[in-house]
Scaffold this active site. Structure first.
Site, mmCIF file in Angstrom:
data_model
loop_
_atom_site.group_PDB
_atom_site.id
_atom_site.type_symbol
_atom_site.label_atom_id
_atom_site.label_comp_id
_atom_site.label_asym_id
_atom_site.label_seq_id
_atom_site.Cartn_x
_atom_site.Cartn_y
_atom_site.Cartn_z
ATOM 1 N N CYS A 29 -10.715 0.834 5.309
ATOM 2 C CA CYS A 29 -11.043 -0.473 5.850
ATOM 3 C C CYS A 29 -10.126 -0.710 7.042
ATOM 4 O O CYS A 29 -9.665 0.233 7.676
ATOM 5 C CB CYS A 29 -10.931 -1.570 4.785
ATOM 6 S SG CYS A 29 -9.275 -1.757 4.128
ATOM 7 N N MET A 30 -9.829 -1.944 7.359
ATOM 8 C CA MET A 30 -9.067 -2.234 8.560
ATOM 9 C C MET A 30 -7.610 -1.815 8.455
ATOM 10 O O MET A 30 -6.969 -1.516 9.457
ATOM 11 C CB MET A 30 -9.139 -3.742 8.850
ATOM 12 C CG MET A 30 -8.557 -4.163 10.171
ATOM 13 S SD MET A 30 -9.552 -3.605 11.551
ATOM 14 C CE MET A 30 -8.744 -4.423 12.918
#
Length: 650
Positions: A29-30
């Site tokens: 994810c980020m």
């Protein structure tokens, strides 16, 4: 040097989780690399935490190694490259092929599997997203409609007593019409959800084609012919086009109209503009085509024989898509009035039979795709009874080529009926087996031969020529998680100037929350840096500083901005919103783009986040907090976008 650091982190992560063979798959994810671990007893948690560059560890359904934005995608990419697979793809194991052989096979499969989607595929996917959720309603009301049609035909044929059965038929027609009479409204709502417009406005635009409220004594005229408009002209494609245009107009108005009057001005102007366009252009254009279609149909019928049956059998479904089939009702009635039967209806009924054959071929060819098979199982019974919408919109049309081969099957069935000739129905009714009892003069056997020919034609054309390669690959790999896109940001180097204090402004309006209140250890523990969180009251995310957009995550649920002073800011919209895969998120900026404070960067549909059962709370974190003496929260309780949120002392 940076490349060596990423490779080192990737290698050391593997060393501390038991090697590549103890990992099922890797995504990210980020801020964190997410690994599906096979044997958790082989994981050295202390060793993972001690890796230079690892900010923390989160143990959940996946093992999450936090390395921060801008680094995470590079490390994850190194990890999958070392194994020879794509992100999200299952790692090879020691069963069967050797590790090296399996790696090569995975590379070849991945290359074929993850081709960049074309614009046509995107359009078809949108159509699927609009109509597939309606399949349960199609199936339920379709079966009711099919039963009603069979009973109605038997009453017309004199096989059932009208006094006994008509009330039950009327009740079933009421249930059927609850969907089909207002289908354009449902389509408008779903299309608005798909295109990013307001769902209720989409429903209104869908309802416009019904022309409710038009004065019958002074009807709206078709600008091409001068004749009154007819309800339903434009069909489903007209509604889809109008709602797509609505989404564009609405988004532009949201950007231009002040927030204080946006709720009043934007929907009003959007409805007026799109409503006028729909009534005075989209519907008249469809009406113009339908009016001129009568001559074409009569010409084809005059030619007669198998040729006319083939052409009409192929053409009927595209006519339905455009709403042009509405004009056929008067033609059927005129034929019945003059000759006692309509020879057109049995031929056109073959189009639905072609869809049945195509669906059976898809089932046979793509039987590993359990989701698709379930859709087909639900849609086939009503398709056989003559209600084709579930098969068209839920199965063949979204896939593209099967819709065409299904039309060919309909043409083959039409050619069979046209070859024998003079096969007619004594009353208008649905297609499929429900029409058998209405076939005139005992020629029902020819009609059945046409149905069987359409089934066979649709099946063979689809089985051998109508299955898209990507659908076959998807079915063969059904159950494997699709890879997550990667983004390789080329972070712009910003020289940090000397400053007395830097300010970060609120990127959105809402309620201020402490990071400790965020239900995610990565944020609540301060692992990624100091900051604050906002429970947003609207879905607009503006730039909190003057600076450079350093990262826009592919799913648009997170964005990184570096201010002119060098403050690195991460805005993460919602918790676990990466699972939405970008649905409900819209980006207005690109990586490395310069922004000014207050520039619109993202827009998010908060209702979509809530409908998915996720939290919309948004952390705003200074990821290079350790470079500064102090980071203070200036906002309390409520904050409006553009107000001072954080102050940073160097």
């Amino acid at each position: 040097m940076a490349e060596e650091k990423m490779a080192r982190i990737a290698r050391e992560i593997y060393e501390n989780v038991g090697g590549e063979k103890n990992v099922r798959k890797v995504i990210h994810c980020m801020t964190r690399v997410r690994m599906t671990i096979i044997d958790n007893s082989k994981v050295n948690m202390a060793g993972l935490k001690a890796i230079d560059g690892v900010m923390g560890i989160v143990e959940d359904e996946t093992l999450q190694v936090v390395v921060g934005p801008g680094t995470v995608n590079k490390v994850a990419k190194k990890m999958v490259d070392m194994v020879g697979v794509k992100l999200g793809e299952t790692f090879p194991n020691s069963e069967g092929l050797s590790f090296e052989e399996q790696t090569l096979a995975n590379k070849a499969a991945a290359k074929a599997k993850y081709n960049k989607p074309s614009k046509l595929k995107s359009v078809l996917k949108s159509i699927s997203n609009i109509f597939v959720p309606m399949i349960p309603a199609f199936v339920g009301t379709g079966l009711v409609a099919g039963i009603s049609a069979v009973l109605s035909n038997m009453v017309l044929a004199g096989d059932l007593n009208a006094a006994t059965w008509q009330q039950y038929i009327d009740i079933m027609n009421i249930l059927k019409n609850a969907l089909f009479a207002y289908l354009t409204i449902y389509v408008g709502i779903n299309a608005a959800n798909e295109f990013g417009a307001t769902p209720t406005l989409g429903g209104v635009i869908g309802g416009v084609v019904m022309l409710n409220g038009m004065n019958p004594e002074s009807p709206i005229k078709n600008i091409f012919t001068g004749q009154p408009l007819s309800a339903g002209q434009g069909g489903m494609l007209g509604v889809l086009l109008a709602v797509w245009l609505l989404s564009i107009i609405e988004k532009k108005l949201h950007e231009m109209v002040p927030e204080s009057v946006d709720i009043i001005v934007t929907p009003t102007i959007s409805l007026i503009l799109i409503g006028l366009l729909e009534i005075f252009l989209i519907m008249p254009l469809a009406g113009f085509v339908s009016d001129n279609l009568i001559g074409g149909i009569n010409g084809i019928l005059n030619i007669g024989g198998a040729f006319s049956g083939f052409v009409l059998g192929i053409a009927f479904l595209p006519m339905v898509m455009l709403g042009l089939h509405q004009i056929l009702g008067p033609i059927h009635l005129e034929m019945i009035a003059k000759t006692g039967q309509t020879n057109l209806l049995p031929i056109l009924a073959m189009a639905g039979a072609g869809q049945v054959g195509a669906a059976l071929a898809i089932w046979a060819k793509l039987r590993k795709d359990r989701t698709l098979v379930q859709n087909i199982k639900g849609a086939l019974p009503v398709g056989i009874l003559g209600v084709g919408e579930p098969l068209i919109y839920g199965v063949t049309l979204p896939m593209g080529r099967p819709f065409i081969t299904a039309c060919i099957g309909g043409g083959i069935g039409g050619a069979i009926i046209g070859f024998f000739g003079n096969v007619g129905a004594i009353a208008p009714g649905p297609s499929g087996v429900a029409l058998i009892s209405l076939i005139a003069h005992g020629k029902w056997l020819v009609y059945v031969l046409g149905l069987l020919g359409a089934y066979a034609g649709g099946f063979l054309a689809t089985y051998f020529f109508g299955i898209p390669k990507d659908a076959k690959i998807k079915a063969d790999n059904y159950g494997q998680e699709v890879q997550m896109e990667t983004l390789q940001p080329t972070l712009r180097v910003v020289t940090t100037p000397a400053f007395e204090a830097a300010t970060v402004y609120a990127p959105m309006s809402g309620t201020v929350k402490e990071l400790s209140e965020v239900a995610d250890e990565v944020f609540s523990s301060g692992m990624l840096g100091k900051g604050i969180a906002i429970e947003p009251s609207n879905g607009q995310i503006n730039s909190p500083v003057d600076g450079i957009v350093t990262t826009v995550f592919p799913t648009k649920h997170a964005i990184g901005v570096t201010s002119d002073e060098g403050v690195e800011i991460l805005i993460h919209i919602g918790m676990d919103t990466v699972a939405l895969n970008g649905e409900g998120f819209e980006s207005f900026v690109k990586q490395n783009e310069r922004v000014k404070k207050g520039d619109l960067m993202l827009r998010v549909d908060l209702d979509k986040i809530k409908a998915a059962g996720l939290s919309a709370i948004t952390p705003i974190v200074v990821t290079n907090s350790s470079a500064y003496k102090a980071i203070s929260v200036a906002a309390k309780n409520k904050v409006d976008k553009g107000q001072v949120l954080l102050t940073i002392e160097p």
